[in-house]
Write an enzyme that holds these catalytic residues in place. Structure first.
Site, PDB file in Angstrom:
ATOM      1  N   CYS A   1      -1.508  -4.734   7.723  1.00 23.66           N
ATOM      2  CA  CYS A   1      -1.144  -3.421   8.265  1.00 23.66           C
ATOM      3  C   CYS A   1      -0.397  -3.572   9.584  1.00 23.66           C
ATOM      4  CB  CYS A   1      -2.388  -2.575   8.496  1.00 23.66           C
ATOM      5  SG  CYS A   1      -3.480  -2.516   7.080  1.00 23.66           S
TER       6      CYS A   1
ATOM      7  N   CYS B   1       0.811  -1.228   0.000  1.00 27.31           N
ATOM      8  CA  CYS B   1       0.000   0.000   0.000  1.00 27.31           C
ATOM      9  C   CYS B   1       0.838   1.269   0.000  1.00 27.31           C
ATOM     10  CB  CYS B   1      -0.936   0.019   1.207  1.00 27.31           C
ATOM     11  SG  CYS B   1      -0.031   0.070   2.755  1.00 27.31           S
TER      12      CYS B   1
END
Ligand code: FES
Length: 122
Positions: free
Chosen positions: A102, A33
């Protein structure tokens, strides 16, 4: 979708910022990302006295950064090295499956900062 703990650490992140006289700094990026996390450590007598972070990332990345700083403060560097991404996610009562990647930033950045500390202080 997010637990109360994730929302708490996202809306009120702990230990945000920089440590000017840090003796360990670690930075990692999430290739999928593009988000980036940087962690600053103040280590004294093998104990992590202070941790601060700067994260350019999603809410889950900010929440896991905040949590990892709280988990690391007061630990020895060996104990902090043993902190896993999974442990950080569990301390937040879990993350949605599509957000687990994440949480990888948090412990990885901490481990990088410890490596950096060891390189300069051994
Ligand atoms: Fe990038 Fe979460 S989407 S760290």
């Amino acid at each position: 979708m997010y637990t109360d703990k994730v929302m708490d650490h996202f809306t009120n992140p702990r230990n945000v910022g920089e440590i000017e006289d840090a003796n360990g700094v670690g930075e990692v990026g999430n290739a999928s990302c593009g988000d980036i996390m940087k962690i600053f450590l103040k280590v004294e007598d093998n104990i992590i006295k202070d941790v601060k972070f700067k994260t350019f990332g999603c809410g889950a990345a900010i929440a896991t950064s905040s949590m990892v700083t709280e988990m690391a403060i007061g630990k020895t560097i060996d104990e902090a090295l043993a902190l896993s991404n999974q442990a950080v996610a569990e301390a937040l009562d879990g993350l949605p499956a599509q957000k687990m990647h994440c949480s990888n930033l948090a412990a990885d950045a901490l481990h990088e900062a410890i490596k950096n500390y060891r390189e300069h202080n051994s």
